[in-house]
Design a protein around this motif. Structure first.
Motif, short mmCIF file in Angstrom:
data_model
loop_
_atom_site.label_atom_id
_atom_site.label_comp_id
_atom_site.label_asym_id
_atom_site.label_seq_id
_atom_site.Cartn_x
_atom_site.Cartn_y
_atom_site.Cartn_z
N ILE A 217 1.88 15.19 0.54
CA ILE A 217 1.42 14.79 -0.79
C ILE A 217 0.93 16.01 -1.57
O ILE A 217 1.16 16.15 -2.77
N TRP A 218 0.25 16.92 -0.86
CA TRP A 218 -0.21 18.17 -1.49
C TRP A 218 0.97 18.94 -2.07
O TRP A 218 0.94 19.38 -3.22
N ASP A 219 2.04 19.09 -1.26
CA ASP A 219 3.22 19.81 -1.73
C ASP A 219 3.92 19.08 -2.87
O ASP A 219 4.48 19.70 -3.78
N ALA A 220 3.89 17.73 -2.80
CA ALA A 220 4.60 16.93 -3.81
C ALA A 220 3.84 16.85 -5.13
O ALA A 220 4.44 16.53 -6.16
N ALA A 221 2.54 17.16 -5.11
CA ALA A 221 1.71 16.97 -6.29
C ALA A 221 2.26 17.70 -7.51
O ALA A 221 2.26 17.17 -8.62
N ASN A 222 2.75 18.92 -7.29
CA ASN A 222 3.28 19.70 -8.42
C ASN A 222 4.63 19.21 -8.90
O ASN A 222 5.11 19.65 -9.95
N GLN A 223 5.27 18.33 -8.10
CA GLN A 223 6.57 17.80 -8.50
C GLN A 223 6.45 16.48 -9.26
O GLN A 223 7.42 16.00 -9.84
N LEU A 224 5.25 15.88 -9.22
CA LEU A 224 5.06 14.59 -9.88
C LEU A 224 5.01 14.74 -11.39
O LEU A 224 4.50 15.74 -11.92
N ILE A 226 3.17 14.02 -13.86
CA ILE A 226 1.83 13.63 -14.30
C ILE A 226 1.17 14.85 -14.94
O ILE A 226 1.58 15.99 -14.70
N PRO A 227 0.13 14.62 -15.77
CA PRO A 227 -0.55 15.76 -16.41
C PRO A 227 -1.16 16.70 -15.37
O PRO A 227 -1.48 16.30 -14.25
N ILE A 229 -4.09 17.92 -15.22
CA ILE A 229 -5.43 17.51 -14.81
C ILE A 229 -5.36 16.47 -13.71
O ILE A 229 -6.19 16.44 -12.80
N ALA A 230 -4.33 15.61 -13.78
CA ALA A 230 -4.16 14.59 -12.73
C ALA A 230 -3.71 15.25 -11.43
O ALA A 230 -4.14 14.85 -10.34
N THR A 231 -2.86 16.26 -11.53
CA THR A 231 -2.43 17.01 -10.33
C THR A 231 -3.63 17.68 -9.67
O THR A 231 -3.80 17.59 -8.44
N ALA A 232 -4.47 18.33 -10.49
CA ALA A 232 -5.67 18.98 -9.96
C ALA A 232 -6.60 17.96 -9.32
O ALA A 232 -7.19 18.21 -8.26
N GLY A 233 -6.71 16.78 -9.94
CA GLY A 233 -7.56 15.73 -9.38
C GLY A 233 -7.05 15.23 -8.05
O GLY A 233 -7.84 14.98 -7.13
N LEU A 234 -5.72 15.10 -7.93
CA LEU A 234 -5.13 14.66 -6.66
C LEU A 234 -5.38 15.67 -5.56
O LEU A 234 -5.75 15.32 -4.44
N LEU A 235 -5.18 16.95 -5.87
CA LEU A 235 -5.45 18.01 -4.89
C LEU A 235 -6.92 18.03 -4.48
O LEU A 235 -7.24 18.23 -3.31
#
Length: 260
Positions: A217-224, A226-227, A229-235
């Motif tokens: 999920i960490w690796d996929a976060a940048n591929q989603l 989404i804004p 800020i949402a990527t940073a929040g997920l990480l």
């Protein structure tokens, strides 16, 4: 001079600032002169600015007489990290892993399997038997993997004419919350179960899957789509969850070492 160097290596804060000063100096020289040697220094030293002081901090807090030594951890850091990176790279290339959610989850499984190889050797030898040993060995293997991977990424960015400083800053800051945390998570539960007399394979597989999914999920976060800020929040959520579990085990390891 030698004593001063030894004192520096024992103090994570002084070590961090020493790495930081050299990294900033190398960045300023590279940005003003386009000197490739300065860029290489930035990649090498910048990559280690956070990981090495973090490992020194962990060792200082969890060290005990008869436990895993600094030399042992250096071996795990270098050999374990190198073995993990080489095997993971070989498998990812030959399995044609793609940058999709499924591919990122596959990367999580592959890399967590590769990083745990060297720690498993020490686990089966069972020379180091306390919970703190498991935390340190797992963190060292994951940290070595992360450092070598970041050096590789930095060299690629440099060859492509990209911003090496930005790469070092972003990857370096998040390093403790990624590879070392996931590998330490697996190792701490391996050591915990064996110290109780037996290893529950199903539970260990569950922890491994959890670590691999968090990694994916960490690796996929940048591929989603989404804004940022949402990527940073997920990480951040992944980091908080992983570190919370490890912090609980960290405290337990300190109490064990102090005889509580």
């Amino acid at each position: 001079m030698i004593k001063a160097a030894k004192d520096l290596l024992r103090d994570p804060r002084r070590l961090f600032f020493a790495f930081l000063v050299v990294s900033i100096g190398a960045y300023l020289i590279w940005s003003q002169t386009d000197n490739r040697i300065a860029a290489a220094v930035l990649i090498l030293v910048g990559t280690c600015t956070v990981p090495i002081p973090v490992m020194v901090f962990l060792f200082n807090r969890l060290d005990y007489r008869g436990g895993v030594t600094a030399r042992d951890l250096a071996n795990v850091f270098m050999v374990g990290g190198a073995i993990g990176l080489i095997i993971a790279g070989f498998l990812e290339y030959n399995l044609r892993v793609t940058r999709t959610l499924g591919g990122d989850l596959s990367v999580g499984v592959i890399e967590e399997s590769a990083k745990i190889i060297f720690p498993l050797i020490l686990f089966y030898q069972w020379r180091f038997k306390k919970l703190s040993d498991g935390i340190l060995i797992g963190a060292a293997s994951g940290m070595g993997f992360a450092v070598l991977e970041t050096i590789g990424k930095g060299l690629i960015v440099l060859a492509d004419g990209g911003n090496v400083g930005y790469t070092m800053l972003t990857r370096g800051f998040f390093t403790p919350f990624g590879h070392p945390a996931w590998t330490a998570l697996i190792c701490v539960f391996l050591w915990l179960q064996r110290s109780r007399g037996r290893v529950n394979t199903a539970q260990i597989l569950g922890i491994f899957v959890l670590a691999a999914v968090l990694h994916g999920i960490w690796d996929a976060a940048n591929q989603l789509d989404i804004p940022d800020i949402a990527t940073a929040g997920l990480l951040m959520l992944i980091s908080i969850f992983t570190m919370s579990v490890l912090f609980f085990q960290f405290e337990k390891a300190e109490r064990e070492n102090n005889g509580a």
